[in-house]
Write a protein that holds these residues in place. Structure first.
Motif, PDB file in Angstrom:
ATOM      1  N   ALA A  48       0.834  -1.208   0.000  1.00  0.00           N
ATOM      2  CA  ALA A  48       0.000   0.000   0.000  1.00  0.00           C
ATOM      3  C   ALA A  48       0.866   1.255   0.000  1.00  0.00           C
ATOM      4  O   ALA A  48       0.562   2.234  -0.689  1.00  0.00           O
ATOM      5  N   VAL A  49       1.944   1.224   0.773  1.00  0.00           N
ATOM      6  CA  VAL A  49       2.867   2.374   0.807  1.00  0.00           C
ATOM      7  C   VAL A  49       3.548   2.542  -0.547  1.00  0.00           C
ATOM      8  O   VAL A  49       3.695   3.659  -1.051  1.00  0.00           O
ATOM      9  N   PHE A  50       3.975   1.436  -1.144  1.00  0.00           N
ATOM     10  CA  PHE A  50       4.611   1.513  -2.460  1.00  0.00           C
ATOM     11  C   PHE A  50       3.653   2.088  -3.497  1.00  0.00           C
ATOM     12  O   PHE A  50       4.055   2.892  -4.352  1.00  0.00           O
ATOM     13  N   TRP A  51       2.392   1.701  -3.435  1.00  0.00           N
ATOM     14  CA  TRP A  51       1.416   2.202  -4.401  1.00  0.00           C
ATOM     15  C   TRP A  51       1.229   3.712  -4.255  1.00  0.00           C
ATOM     16  O   TRP A  51       1.169   4.429  -5.265  1.00  0.00           O
ATOM     17  N   ARG A  52       1.156   4.189  -3.025  1.00  0.00           N
ATOM     18  CA  ARG A  52       1.016   5.643  -2.815  1.00  0.00           C
ATOM     19  C   ARG A  52       2.249   6.374  -3.334  1.00  0.00           C
ATOM     20  O   ARG A  52       2.134   7.432  -3.947  1.00  0.00           O
TER      21      ARG A  52
END
Length: 833
Positions: A644-648
Motif C-alpha cells: 500500500a505504501v509503495f502504491w502511494r
C-alpha cells in the motif's frame, strides 16, 4: 490527468498481454522447480486401484478389451499399470498397442510402443483429445500386440465396478483363447475440467448449497452485528467491509463462548432454541439499525455512505474465492483425511447432546469420558446441524470451504485495523484468496479447527494494535478483544499460543503504554476461561504428550515451502523488502512500525520453535509444522502494508516511472492471479480422500440394514505414532451410524483400554497372511466383530480373499465397496459339509 489515467490503463493492458504471450509460448525460462502458471486441470474420473493378478499378454490375434463408462465430461487420459514376466532384452522387437474407441466404434487414439522400452510395474498414461461430452458414455480400451509381445497389464479377480466388462478375444481360426480370472483392470481415468463445465458446476454447487451457505452467514454474523451497535463502535470502524470482517470474527468467537457458558450451567441447545436466538437476534439488529438511522447515528448495517471501488473489488474477490473453493471439492461427498472424521464425531456428539463435549464425553458413540481438545469449531458445526438437519459430512465440507473463502474478509479487516488503509487490506486479502498455498490447503486435511482460528486471528491482531497504539476511543474495545481471545482459545489453543508473542511485542514497542487495557483483557479472558483451564489441566498430560513426539516432530516442513509459488513471496518479503524497511526505520518513518512488528512476530515464534536446531528447549505441544501453515497471515499482512505504501509512492512519481511501475505490477499481478486460480481448483491432494463414491452408498446401506449392536471390522493404517485410523469409508461408520468398529476415530486414544485394544487388533490384523481361511474369520469373531466393511481404497483385508472364505457371507457388494457378515457356525473345513 486524463492522459495519465489512459497511460496507466495502457500499462495494465500491456502487462496482461505480455503474461498471456509468455504463457502461450510455453512459459519459457520458468524454473523447473516451480509449478507452471497454467496447465490443464485434471481430476480423477474412475479409479480402480486394486490388483492381484496379471492378464495374459495380448499377442497376435489375441486381444484384450475393456469397456467402461466415463463419469464426467472432459475425459482426457487413462492410466494403466504394465506387467511383464521378465526384463526386456536388447534384441527384443515386440510391439504393444493401446487403442481407445467410443461407443460408435470411432477410434479416438491408438499408440504402439516398442516392448523393449517397457518395464514391469511401469505406470503408463494414454492421453487423447478431450471428450467434451463424455459423462455417462461408454468407451472401449483394446490392448493388442505383435506375436512376440510380452507386455500386459495388472488387474483384479473380482467384478468391482458397474458398467465395466473385460474380455479376451481371438481370431476366428483360433480356438485356444487364453483363460483368465481377472474381471477388472487396475486403471484410473481422468477428465479435464473445461471452463464451460466449471461455470456450470459452480452454478450447481451454489444452488445446491445455497441454503446452507446463507444460514451459515446469518448465524456467524449475528453476534458481531449486535455487538458493533454498542457505542462507540458504530463510528469507530469506518470502513464498511472492515466492519463486516470484525462482525464475522466476533460471531465466530462468541458462538463457541455461548455454547461453553450455557453448557457450564447445565443448558442444552436444541434446534428450536437456536432458531429463536437467530430470528430474534436479527430482528433486534434490524430494529436497532432503524432506530440509529432515525437518530442519524451511523449503523454497522448501513455501509453504503462510505463505499469505495476497493470494496467492490473485495466483494468480487470473495465471490471468486468461494467459487474456486467449491470447485475444488466438486467431486467430494465427504471431507478429506483423518481430521475430518474426528470433527464429524465431535459434531455428532455435540449436536445430539446440545452441550459442549467437555460436559458429556463421547457417549454414546465411544466409551471416552474426557476431551483434552478444543471444541469451538464444533459448536458452530453442531449449531448448523441442529438448525438445518444437514448430513454432517456434507455440512463440514461446505462450511469448511465457506470459512476458507471468508478468511480474506477478516484478513482485509485486520489489514485495515493495522494500517487504516483499504489498499493494504485489499492486497492482503488478494494474496490469501488466490496465490498463497495456505490456507486453501487446509481443506485437504479437513483442518477446520485451525482454519476457524485463523479466521479470528487477523481481527485479533488488528484490535490488539488499535487498543494499545490507537486513539483514546479504541480503549473501549478491550472487552471485545477479550471475547476474541476467549473464542480463539476455545477454537484452537495452539493458534492462541502463537498470538501471545504478538501482544507482548505490541506492548514492548509501545514502552508499556496502555498496558492496563491489555491486563484488563487478560483478566476478563482468564475469568471466562477458568473452568476450561481447570478441566484441561485435569484431563490432559502435556508431559506425556511431549515425550511421545514422533522423531520428526520439530522438523522444518520443506515440502510446504516448495509447494506453489510461496517461495517468491517469502523471498520478496524477507530478501528484498525487509532490509529496505530496516533502512527506512533509521529515517524514523512511522509506517514501518506495522510491517516490522509483523516480521518480528513471525521471526520470534519461529525462533522459539527452533530450539532443537539451536540448542535450547523448544515450546512444548507446538511444532514448526503447525506454525508454518499459519505464516501465510504475517506474510500477507506484511506484503499488504508495504504494498500500500509503495502504491502511494508510485502514484506520486513522474509518468515514465509510474508507467514502468504499473507495468511491472500488472505483469506480476496477472501471473499470480492465473496461477492462483488454477492452484485453488486443484488444491485437494487425492491421496487424502479416504471416502470414494462407492463408499457413500455402502455406508448408507450399512446404516439402514445392520443391527444397531453390530461391531464392524474395518481396514486401517498406522496414522501417527501408535494411533491407527480407518483407511477408507469405514473410518466414518462410528460418527455416521453410532455402530462400533475395530478402529474408531482417533479420539479413541483418550481411553487407555480402548487404545490398547485397537493397537493390538490392528497389529494382529496386519499380520494375517490369508483372509481366505475360516481361522481368520474365527479370530475376528473372537475380537467381538460381527461384520466387515471394506471401502474402495481398502487396505489390509482383501475382498477377493474374503469372497473365498466359507466363514463369511457377502451381504453388500457394489462399485468397489463390500460388507460381509461373519457366520456363526464354526464348521467350515474346506468350505464343505
Amino acid at each position: 490527468m486524463v492522459s495519465s489515467r489512459w497511460l496507466n490503463w495502457l500499462a495494465v493492458l500491456l502487462g496482461v498481454t505480455l503474461v498471456l504471450l509468455w504463457d502461450w509460448q510455453g512459459e519459457w525460462l520458468r524454473p523447473s522447480s516451480f509449478i507452471p502458471m497454467t496447465s490443464p486441470i485434471l481430476a480423477e474420473d474412475v479409479v480402480q486401484g486394486r490388483l492381484n493378478a496379471v492378464l495374459p499378454a495380448p499377442a497376435g490375434d489375441v486381444q484384450l478389451t475393456y469397456r467402461f463408462t466415463a463419469q464426467h465430461n472432459g475425459l482426457r487420459e487413462l492410466e494403466l499399470l504394465l506387467a511383464r514376466s521378465e526384463d526386456p532384452t536388447a534384441d527384443e522387437d515386440g510391439r504393444f498397442t493401446l487403442t481407445l474407441s467410443d461407443a460408435q466404434g470411432n477410434e479416438l487414439i491408438s499408440q504402439t510402443l516398442p516392448t523393449r522400452q517397457l518395464r514391469h510395474n511401469q505406470s503408463y498414461v494414454l492421453r487423447f483429445p478431450v471428450q467434451a461430452y463424455s459423462a455417462g458414455r461408454p468407451y472401449q480400451l483394446t490392448l493388442s500386440g505383435s506375436s512376440d509381445n510380452r507386455v500386459t497389464v495388472w488387474g483384479y479377480t473380482v467384478d468391482l465396478l458397474e458398467g465395466t466388462e473385460l474380455a479376451l478375444t481371438a481370431g476366428p481360426l483360433r480356438n485356444d483363447v487364453p483363460e483368465t480370472a481377472v474381471q477388472e483392470l487396475r486403471f484410473t481415468s481422468r477428465y479435464q475440467l473445461t471452463w464451460p463445465d466449471a461455470l456450470r458446476q459452480t452454478s450447481q454447487l451454489l444452488w445446491q448449497n445455497g441454503a446452507l451457505l446463507l444460514l451459515a452467514l446469518l448465524f456467524l454474523l449475528l453476534p458481531g452485528a449486535l455487538l458493533l451497535q454498542i457505542r462507540p463502535f458504530p463510528t469507530l470502524i469506518t470502513d464498511p467491509l472492515a466492519k463486516l470482517g470484525v462482525m464475522l470474527a466476533l460471531g465466530t468467537a462468541v458462538w463457541p463462548t455461548i455454547w461453553y457458558l450455557f453448557s457450564l450451567i447445565g443448558g442444552h441447545f436444541t434446534g428450536w432454541l437456536l432458531w429463536v436466538l437467530v430470528a430474534s437476534g436479527w430482528l433486534l439488529a434490524i430494529y436497532r439499525h432503524l432506530t440509529m438511522s432515525s437518530s442519524h447515528t451511523p449503523s454497522p448495517l448501513h455501509p453504503f455512505k462510505t463505499w469505495h471501488k476497493d470494496h467492490t473489488l473485495l466483494l468480487l474477490l470473495l465471490f471468486l474465492g468461494l467459487a474456486l473453493r467449491l470447485l475444488a471439492v466438486r467431486d467430494l461427498a465427504f471431507p478429506p483425511w483423518v481430521d475430518s472424521v474426528r470433527h464429524g464425531l465431535i459434531t455428532a456428539v455435540m449436536s445430539q447432546s446440545g452441550q459442549t463435549i467437555t460436559q458429556t464425553g463421547y457417549e454414546p458413540f465411544l466409551p471416552v469420558d474426557r476431551f483434552p481438545y478444543h471444541f469451538g469449531f464444533h459448536a458452530i458445526s453442531s449449531s448448523l446441524v441442529l438448525l438445518g438437519g444437514w448430513q454432517i459430512p456434507r455440512l463440514l465440507l461446505v462450511v469448511g470451504q465457506l470459512l476458507n473463502a471468508l478468511l480474506p474478509l477478516t484478513v482485509y479487516a485486520g489489514g485495515w485495523l493495522l494500517t487504516r488503509q483499504r489498499r493494504a487490506g485489499l492486497i492482503t486479502a488478494f494474496l490469501v484468496a488466490l496465490p498463497l498455498f495456505f490456507p486453501a490447503y487446509y481443506a485437504t486435511w479437513g483442518r477446520y479447527t485451525q482454519l476457524t482460528a485463523m479466521l479470528l486471528m487477523p481481527v485479533l491482531l488488528g484490535l490488539t494494535w488499535r487498543l494499545v497504539r490507537g486513539a483514546n476511543r479504541w480503549r473501549t474495545t478491550w472487552w471485545l478483544l477479550a471475547l476474541l481471545a476467549v473464542g480463539l482459545f476455545l477454537v484452537h489453543f495452539r493458534v492462541f499460543v502463537f498470538y501471545l508473542p504478538f501482544a507482548g511485542l505490541v506492548w514492548l514497542m509501545s514502552k508499556g503504554r496502555n498496558g492496563r487495557y491489555l491486563w484488563a483483557t487478560t483478566g476478563l479472558s482468564l475469568l471466562i476461561l477458568l473452568p476450561q483451564l481447570v478441566y484441561l489441566f485435569q484431563n490432559s498430560n502435556p508431559g506425556a504428550a511431549v515425550a511421545a513426539r514422533q522423531p520428526d516432530y520439530t522438523a522444518f516442513p520443506t515440502a510446504y515451502y516448495t509447494a506453489g509459488w510461496d517461495r517468491l513471496f517469502i523471498w520478496l518479503a524477507g530478501g528484498l523488502l525487509l532490509p529496505v524497511l530496516v533502512i527506512w526505520l533509521w529515517r524514523r518513518r512511522r509506517w514501518t512500525a506495522v510491517p516490522l512488528l509483523l516480521a518480528l512476530w513471525a521471526g520470534l515464534v519461529l525462533l522459539l520453535l527452533s530450539g532443537n536446531y539451536l540448542g535450547f528447549p523448544a515450546l512444548p505441544l507446538v511444532n514448526l509444522n503447525s506454525y508454518y501453515i499459519t505464516t501465510f497471515l504475517p506474510l500477507a499482512l506484511f506484503l499488504g502494508s508495504v504494498g500500500a505504501v509503495f502504491w502511494r509512492w508510485l502514484r506520486r512519481q513522474e509518468s515514465v516511472l509510474q508507467f514502468s511501475g504499473i507495468l511491472l505490477l500488472a505483469v506480476g499481478g496477472t501471473a499470480v492471479t492465473l496461477f492462483g486460480v488454477q492452484q485453488q481448483i486443484t488444491i485437494i491432494n487425492e491421496q487424502t480422500l479416504l471416502v470414494q463414491p462407492g463408499d457413500v452408498a455402502a455406508l448408507a446401506w450399512l446404516d439402514e440394514n445392520l443391527p444397531t449392536d453390530a461391531t464392524v471390522a474395518v481396514n486401517s493404517w498406522l496414522w501417527l505414532l501408535n494411533t491407527w485410523s480407518g483407511s477408507d469409508g469405514g473410518a466414518w461408520i462410528v460418527p455416521l451410524t453410532g455402530r462400533q468398529t475395530s478402529t474408531p476415530p482417533a479420539d479413541y486414544i483418550y481411553n487407555r483400554e480402548l487404545a490398547d485394544f485397537v493397537l493390538a487388533f490392528n497389529e494382529a490384523a496386519t499380520a494375517v497372511p490369508n483372509w481366505r481361511t475360516p481361522e481368520a474369520a474365527a479370530w475376528l469373531r473372537e475380537q467381538g466383530m460381527t461384520h466387515i466393511f471394506i471401502g474402495v481404497r481398502g487396505d489390509m483385508m482383501d475382498p477377493a480373499e474374503l469372497l473365498q472364505n466359507p466363514a463369511v457371507e457377502l451381504i453388500y457388494g457394489r462399485n468397489g465397496a463390500f460388507i460381509f457378515e461373519l457366520k456363526v457356525s464354526t464348521d467350515f473345513t474346506d468350505g464343505t459339509d
